[in-house]
Design a protein around this motif. Structure first.
Motif, mmCIF file in Angstrom:
data_model
loop_
_atom_site.group_PDB
_atom_site.id
_atom_site.type_symbol
_atom_site.label_atom_id
_atom_site.label_comp_id
_atom_site.label_asym_id
_atom_site.label_seq_id
_atom_site.Cartn_x
_atom_site.Cartn_y
_atom_site.Cartn_z
ATOM 1 N N GLU A 1 1.267 12.265 -69.902
ATOM 2 C CA GLU A 1 1.911 10.905 -69.173
ATOM 3 C C GLU A 1 2.324 9.869 -70.087
ATOM 4 O O GLU A 1 3.504 9.448 -70.306
ATOM 5 C CB GLU A 1 0.855 10.475 -68.068
ATOM 6 C CG GLU A 1 0.903 11.496 -66.831
ATOM 7 C CD GLU A 1 0.153 10.783 -65.798
ATOM 8 O OE1 GLU A 1 0.075 9.592 -65.640
ATOM 9 O OE2 GLU A 1 -0.222 11.577 -64.803
ATOM 10 N N ARG B 1 -3.729 1.734 -71.421
ATOM 11 C CA ARG B 1 -2.945 3.050 -72.097
ATOM 12 C C ARG B 1 -1.364 2.602 -72.030
ATOM 13 O O ARG B 1 -0.630 3.106 -72.851
ATOM 14 C CB ARG B 1 -3.337 4.200 -71.684
ATOM 15 C CG ARG B 1 -4.741 4.771 -72.294
ATOM 16 C CD ARG B 1 -4.952 6.159 -72.054
ATOM 17 N NE ARG B 1 -6.422 6.437 -72.394
ATOM 18 C CZ ARG B 1 -7.280 7.344 -72.103
ATOM 19 N NH1 ARG B 1 -6.798 8.202 -71.089
ATOM 20 N NH2 ARG B 1 -8.211 7.551 -72.527
ATOM 21 N N CYS C 1 -3.663 13.057 -70.605
ATOM 22 C CA CYS C 1 -2.802 11.748 -70.570
ATOM 23 C C CYS C 1 -1.624 11.787 -71.953
ATOM 24 O O CYS C 1 -0.729 11.227 -71.604
ATOM 25 C CB CYS C 1 -3.712 10.453 -71.114
ATOM 26 S SG CYS C 1 -2.991 8.885 -70.594
ATOM 27 N N CYS D 1 -7.065 12.779 -70.066
ATOM 28 C CA CYS D 1 -6.609 11.953 -68.879
ATOM 29 C C CYS D 1 -8.161 11.903 -68.368
ATOM 30 O O CYS D 1 -8.898 12.966 -67.877
ATOM 31 C CB CYS D 1 -5.826 12.865 -67.894
ATOM 32 S SG CYS D 1 -5.986 12.074 -66.239
ATOM 33 N N CYS E 1 -5.977 3.723 -67.584
ATOM 34 C CA CYS E 1 -4.559 3.788 -67.339
ATOM 35 C C CYS E 1 -3.623 2.540 -67.677
ATOM 36 O O CYS E 1 -2.677 2.538 -68.506
ATOM 37 C CB CYS E 1 -4.166 4.142 -66.017
ATOM 38 S SG CYS E 1 -5.392 5.827 -65.507
HETATM 39 S S1 SF4 Z 1 -2.516 7.062 -67.225
HETATM 40 FE FE1 SF4 Z 1 -4.682 7.601 -66.301
HETATM 41 S S2 SF4 Z 1 -4.259 9.344 -64.513
HETATM 42 FE FE2 SF4 Z 1 -2.335 9.153 -65.764
HETATM 43 S S3 SF4 Z 1 -2.903 10.673 -67.413
HETATM 44 FE FE3 SF4 Z 1 -3.581 8.751 -68.314
HETATM 45 S S4 SF4 Z 1 -5.746 8.476 -67.883
HETATM 46 FE FE4 SF4 Z 1 -4.846 10.315 -66.414
#
Ligand code: SF4
Length: 291
Positions: A170, A223, A167, A209, A220
């Motif tokens: 991302e 986050r 994560c 993640c 998600c």
């Molecule tokens: S937002 Fe969700 S799917 Fe995307 S990297 Fe983070 S935990 Fe993983």
């Protein structure tokens, strides 16, 4: 050719006496062989799509799994009722991050920035800034180019997908992109932009993640909030003259090294972390039995 480092963008900007965003814009023009107007319009449309996604949020919607929905609306109610402690600007950032993350989980139209899972970070920061400080769409588009330049370098030197880097790749990348763009909006020059980016990314290094049941919903959506708020505090630090002791490009390299060291159970497989908790496993079991 894409930029391999933030240093390269900064040095090119200094050599050509141009701003960070203009170097990114001109690179896009030459890569896609488009005019300045076309390049600018594409980015402006992307920002407009973010705005529309924010405006069309429906507080009653739930994701197909039923795991997420309505939190953006709850946060808005709390802010309006004066029940939050983090202040108006941060409160609005939180609301927009939740709304966009939920919209993604509910299959509404969003802009991947850089991914669908992290789609709430940039719009939460940028749309809130524009609303609170009445900035023109043109300036907002320049901030989008600034963020895009940062995202390009991260994608070149490391990764932007949870499946490859966790994560941190991302939400961490989205936060770094938003922080750099916000520093630009706040009047920051190249150094403030790249240090805001570095401070944001280093603060989320190691984030795994671990989506419950493999769905981009839990953790998600929430986050996105931490990524957005982290971008705000990082830009504030950079604008106060605080620098990252580790150079920005090296922070990105560290993210890559950490991502490569992460086991596959913590890279979007839904096998580790929160997904592997008793509750996470139970949710998965229930969802499978419902299908
Ligand atoms: S937002 Fe969700 S799917 Fe995307 S990297 Fe983070 S935990 Fe993983």
């Amino acid at each position: 050719m894409s930029f391999q480092s933030l240093k390269e963008i900064v040095e090119t900007a200094a050599e050509q006496k141009k701003s960070f965003f203009r170097i990114v814009l001109e690179n896009d023009m030459s890569e896609r062989m488009v005019s300045e107007e076309e390049s600018f319009l594409t980015m402006r449309n992307m920002y407009e799509t973010m705005r529309k996604a924010d405006e069309s949020y429906d507080g009653k919607m739930k994701s197909a799994s039923g795991l997420v929905g309505s939190d953006g609306w709850k946060m808005e109610e709390a802010l309006q009722a004066g029940k939050t402690i983090s202040g108006g600007f941060v409160g609005e950032v939180m609301i927009r991050a939740l709304k966009m993350g939920e919209s993604n989980a509910c299959m509404k139209r969003i802009v991947a920035a850089p991914t669908a899972g992290s789609c709430g970070v940039m719009p939460a920061v940028f749309l809130t800034y524009q609303k609170c400080f009445s900035v023109s769409d043109e300036k907002m588009t320049e901030a989008m180019f600034t963020a895009a330049g940062i995202g390009t370098v991260i994608a070149e030197r490391a990764f932007i997908a949870g499946a490859t880097g966790g994560c941190q790749a991302e939400i961490g990348s989205a936060s770094a992109m938003a922080a750099g763009g916000l520093a630009y909006l706040m009047g920051g020059k190249e150094q403030e932009i790249i240090h805001a980016c570095a401070i944001a990314l280093k603060s989320l290094l190691g984030l795994v993640c671990d989506p419950v049941a493999g769905l981009v919903e839990v953790p998600c959506v929430k986050r996105n909030v931490i990524g957005a708020v982290n971008a705000v505090t990082s830009a504030d630090m950079a604008m106060a003259g605080i620098v990252s002791r580790i150079p920005p490009d090296e922070v990105i390299d560290a993210m890559r090294t950490i991502g490569m060291a992460l086991p596959s159970s913590l890279k979007e497989t839904g096998e580790g972390g929160l997904a592997a908790t008793p509750t996470g496993a139970e949710i998965k079991k229930k969802l499978i039995s419902n299908f």
